[in-house]
Design an enzyme around this catalytic site. Structure first.
Site, PDB file in Angstrom:
ATOM      1  N   GLY A 112       0.781  -1.236   0.000  1.00 18.76           N
ATOM      2  CA  GLY A 112       0.000   0.000   0.000  1.00 18.76           C
ATOM      3  C   GLY A 112       0.807   1.278   0.000  1.00 18.76           C
ATOM      4  N   ILE A 142      -7.881 -10.014 -10.819  1.00 21.28           N
ATOM      5  CA  ILE A 142      -8.534  -9.625 -12.069  1.00 21.28           C
ATOM      6  C   ILE A 142     -10.039  -9.562 -11.834  1.00 21.28           C
ATOM      7  CG2 ILE A 142      -9.001 -10.288 -14.454  1.00 21.28           C
ATOM      8  CD1 ILE A 142      -6.250 -11.602 -14.514  1.00 21.28           C
ATOM      9  N   ASN A 148      -7.176   2.303 -12.612  1.00 24.35           N
ATOM     10  CA  ASN A 148      -6.129   1.375 -12.200  1.00 24.35           C
ATOM     11  C   ASN A 148      -4.770   1.997 -12.482  1.00 24.35           C
ATOM     12  OD1 ASN A 148      -4.950  -1.221 -11.420  1.00 24.35           O
ATOM     13  ND2 ASN A 148      -4.475  -1.480 -13.594  1.00 24.35           N
ATOM     14  N   HIS A 179      -1.007   1.046 -13.390  1.00 18.76           N
ATOM     15  CA  HIS A 179      -0.286  -0.095 -13.962  1.00 18.76           C
ATOM     16  C   HIS A 179       1.171   0.269 -14.232  1.00 18.76           C
ATOM     17  CE1 HIS A 179       0.283  -3.846 -16.135  1.00 18.76           C
ATOM     18  NE2 HIS A 179       0.878  -3.157 -17.083  1.00 18.76           N
ATOM     19  N   SER A 198       1.162   3.919 -15.900  1.00 21.69           N
ATOM     20  CA  SER A 198      -0.037   4.473 -16.519  1.00 21.69           C
ATOM     21  C   SER A 198      -1.207   4.409 -15.556  1.00 21.69           C
ATOM     22  CB  SER A 198      -0.414   3.672 -17.779  1.00 21.69           C
ATOM     23  OG  SER A 198       0.663   3.555 -18.685  1.00 21.69           O
ATOM     24  N   ASP A 205      -6.113  -4.343 -18.466  1.00 23.90           N
ATOM     25  CA  ASP A 205      -5.196  -3.226 -18.721  1.00 23.90           C
ATOM     26  C   ASP A 205      -5.428  -2.566 -20.080  1.00 23.90           C
ATOM     27  OD1 ASP A 205      -3.953  -3.727 -16.270  1.00 23.90           O
ATOM     28  OD2 ASP A 205      -2.515  -5.107 -17.153  1.00 23.90           O
ATOM     29  N   GLU A 244       5.055   6.327  -9.781  1.00 15.93           N
ATOM     30  CA  GLU A 244       3.671   6.034  -9.390  1.00 15.93           C
ATOM     31  C   GLU A 244       3.206   6.974  -8.293  1.00 15.93           C
ATOM     32  OE1 GLU A 244       3.876   1.196 -10.249  1.00 15.93           O
ATOM     33  OE2 GLU A 244       3.702   1.969  -8.210  1.00 15.93           O
TER      34      GLU A 244
END
Length: 215
Positions: A16, A99, A118, A120, A147, A156, A185
């Site tokens: 996290g 998923i 999301n 990624h 991304s 994705d 990120e």
């Protein structure tokens, strides 16, 4: 007039670190959000500790009363049940390693009327799935990054919202590249959420993909 904070639920599976960035920015008022719930499919996820330390409601959907891991459909039904009363404006997948099926994806869109994004670790549409850092190095790519995209039923493959890019260094290993992308990120996710909160990114009518360069 100050806008109400964007109400966010975060789905996590691991440590996290990206959740912690959002928590810190919420606490120091540098991001106009309210994290109203953190859901994990792993009861051992350290992200849950991070959320509890910040007095954020946590929900674990891991194993049933018989100690068996929930099947995907049951997990998704329970997660939707948790999310509905939270009145979220945005669902964020940050290090969530399960998923999702149309049951959950359409439920968030149609029942909660909220977008879901999301984070990624690649420059999509390249390198969907797992082990992105190893695959990038093996392919000899010059650039790598991360991304943020809208979640659809295809893995994705949802509409891109933003990317952060770095140069791959000659001495990079999968571990060093992972660490450098992690740093990106931590910049990209809150900035993208800030753009959504302020209407710079319209998730209903996405225009340009916002790209940022890192080190």
């Amino acid at each position: 007039m100050t806008k109400s904070p964007l109400r966010i639920a975060v789905l996590v599976s691991g440590s996290g670190s990206n959740l912690q960035v959002l928590i810190d920015k919420q606490l120091n008022n540098s991001l106009n959000i309210e994290i109203v719930g953190v859901i994990s499919n792993k009861e051992t996820a350290y992200a849950l500790t991070r959320a509890k330390n910040a007095n954020i409601a946590t929900f674990v959907i891991d194993k049933n009363e018989q100690g068996k891991t929930y099947k995907r459909a049951e997990f998704e039904r329970l997660a939707l049940h948790v999310l509905k009363p939270l009145e979220v404006d945005l669902v964020v997948l940050a290090g969530f390693m399960k998923i999702l099926t149309p049951l959950f994806i359409n439920g968030v869109k149609d029942e909660l009327n909220a977008p879901m994004v999301n984070l990624h670790p690649s420059l999509l549409p390249a390198y969907k799935g797992l082990d992105t850092h190893e695959r990038v190095l093996k392919s000899g790519e010059r650039y790598h990054g991360c991304s943020v995209h809208l979640v659809t039923s295809e893995l994705d493959a949802g509409q891109l919202l933003s990317q952060a890019v770095l140069d791959v260094r000659p001495d990079d290993t999968p571990a060093t590249l992972q660490n450098r992308v992690h740093a990106l990120e931590h910049m990209l996710l809150p900035r993208t959420i800030d753009f959504i909160a302020h209407g710079v990114i319209d998730v209903e009518n996405v225009g340009d993909v916002y790209r940022f360069w890192g080190n």
